[in-house]
Design an enzyme around this catalytic site. Structure first.
Site, mmCIF file in Angstrom:
data_model
loop_
_atom_site.group_PDB
_atom_site.id
_atom_site.type_symbol
_atom_site.label_atom_id
_atom_site.label_comp_id
_atom_site.label_asym_id
_atom_site.label_seq_id
_atom_site.Cartn_x
_atom_site.Cartn_y
_atom_site.Cartn_z
ATOM 1 N N ALA A 66 0.868 -1.175 0.000
ATOM 2 C CA ALA A 66 0.000 0.000 0.000
ATOM 3 C C ALA A 66 0.906 1.226 0.000
ATOM 4 C CB ALA A 66 -0.896 -0.032 1.224
ATOM 5 N N GLY A 111 0.568 -5.027 1.006
ATOM 6 C CA GLY A 111 -0.641 -5.081 0.182
ATOM 7 C C GLY A 111 -0.411 -5.759 -1.162
ATOM 8 N N GLU A 114 -0.601 -9.364 -0.472
ATOM 9 C CA GLU A 114 -2.010 -9.665 -0.197
ATOM 10 C C GLU A 114 -2.842 -9.693 -1.475
ATOM 11 O OE1 GLU A 114 -1.835 -6.490 2.747
ATOM 12 O OE2 GLU A 114 -2.688 -7.873 4.198
ATOM 13 N N GLU A 134 4.694 -5.223 7.227
ATOM 14 C CA GLU A 134 3.900 -4.221 7.961
ATOM 15 C C GLU A 134 4.445 -3.938 9.358
ATOM 16 O OE1 GLU A 134 2.595 -6.676 6.136
ATOM 17 O OE2 GLU A 134 0.918 -5.898 4.960
#
Ligand code: CO8
Length: 260
Positions: A66, A111, A114, A134
């Site tokens: 992200a 992300g 993911e 993260e």
């Protein structure tokens, strides 16, 4: 369709979706999440697309996570909202009727990892690096990684990745079942497309039902899941594909499935 951060093409009923923000290593900002949501809605409703290959532009990254610069100043409710939009997109991809293959062409972090996890399978280039960093940023996975990763590789290895934040090589990802194949970089898209072609040469009803059975069955107890399989198995015998597939076998010819 035109997008700011995505490239989209369809060839031989296989869509290629390329995340195209190479200067930020294809990091997922809100705009990109919304574009992906719009595009996957379009794909879902487009019967002429039978499979999807998802990749990143440039040689360095699939998706490096992200967008940290966009996330940095979010409040707790805003971060929860961002995670929710991301999770809705991941579920949309996971439950898309068509198979989705991630062609992981470089970093797939946070992300990005993911996003690859939400696909049906992952092919990695030999120099790809995957991970859930993260915790190094003082946060946790927010687009489904804490749930899909343990379901795929088991809780122990998932915890190691989620709690060390370390990146792993494509080879290691293959060893733990996180990626299905590892290939040279220049063979990556061909490999992903050849698997997509192989899938869609079969009964489309059959491949879509197989995907649904695995996804839905995984969330059920075994007896309910087996009943669902029996019900779906029965339903297949009311399709033209079953008649054609079995007749073709007995006639010693290649099946010509209609619903293409
Ligand atoms: N976000 C924003 N920009 C990024 C990101 C990112 N995730 N990754 C790379 N970039 C940018 C860099 O800032 C840099 O920009 P600039 O050229 O303007 O300085 C450019 O991309 C190139 O990156 P680097 O110079 O860092 O390239 P290197 O080859 O030196 O390093 C790495 C490559 C190792 C991939 C490095 O860029 C890196 O560590 N990136 C961050 C990886 C990361 O931590 N990802 C996880 C993010 S958190 C997350 O994904 C949570 C998902 C759930 C969110 C839930 C919402 C609440």
């Amino acid at each position: 369709m035109e997008f700011k951060h995505l490239l989209f093409s369809v060839e031989e009923q296989i869509a290629t979706v390329t995340i195209n923000r190479p200067k930020a290593l294809n990091a997922l900002n809100m705009e990109l999440l919304l574009e992906l949501t719009q595009l996957f809605d379009h794909i879902k409703n487009n019967a002429s697309i039978q499979a999807v290959v998802l990749t990143g532009s440039g040689e360095k990254a699939f998706v490096a996570g992200a967008d940290i610069s966009e996330m940095q100043s979010k409040t707790a409710p805003e971060a929860k909202g961002f995670s929710t939009i991301g999770n809705e997109l991941m579920s949309k991809i996971e439950n898309l009727p068509q198979p989705v293959i991630a062609a992981v062409n470089g970093y797939a972090l946070g992300g990005g990892s993911e996003l690859a996890l939400a696909c049906d399978l992952r092919i990695a280039s030999i120099d790809a690096k995957l991970g859930q960093p993260e915790v190094t940023l003082g946060i946790v996975a927010g687009f489904g990684g804490s749930q899909r990763l343990p379901r795929l590789v088991g809780p122990s290895i998932a915890k190691e990745l989620l709690m060390t934040g370390e990146m792993i090589t494509a080879e290691r990802a293959y060893q733990i079942g996180l990626v299905n194949h590892v290939v040279e970089s220049d063979a990556l898209l061909d490999k992903a497309k050849s698997i997509a072609r192989k899938m869609i040469s079969n009964s489309i009803i059959g491949i879509q039902a197989s995907k649904k059975l695995v996804n839905e069955g995984f969330e059920m107890d075994i007896q309910r899941a087996l009943s669902l399989e029996a019900e779906t198995f029965g339903m297949m015998f009311a399709t033209e594909d079953q008649k054609e597939g079995m007749a073709a076998f007995l006639d010693k010819r290649k099946a010509q499935f209609k619903a293409k």
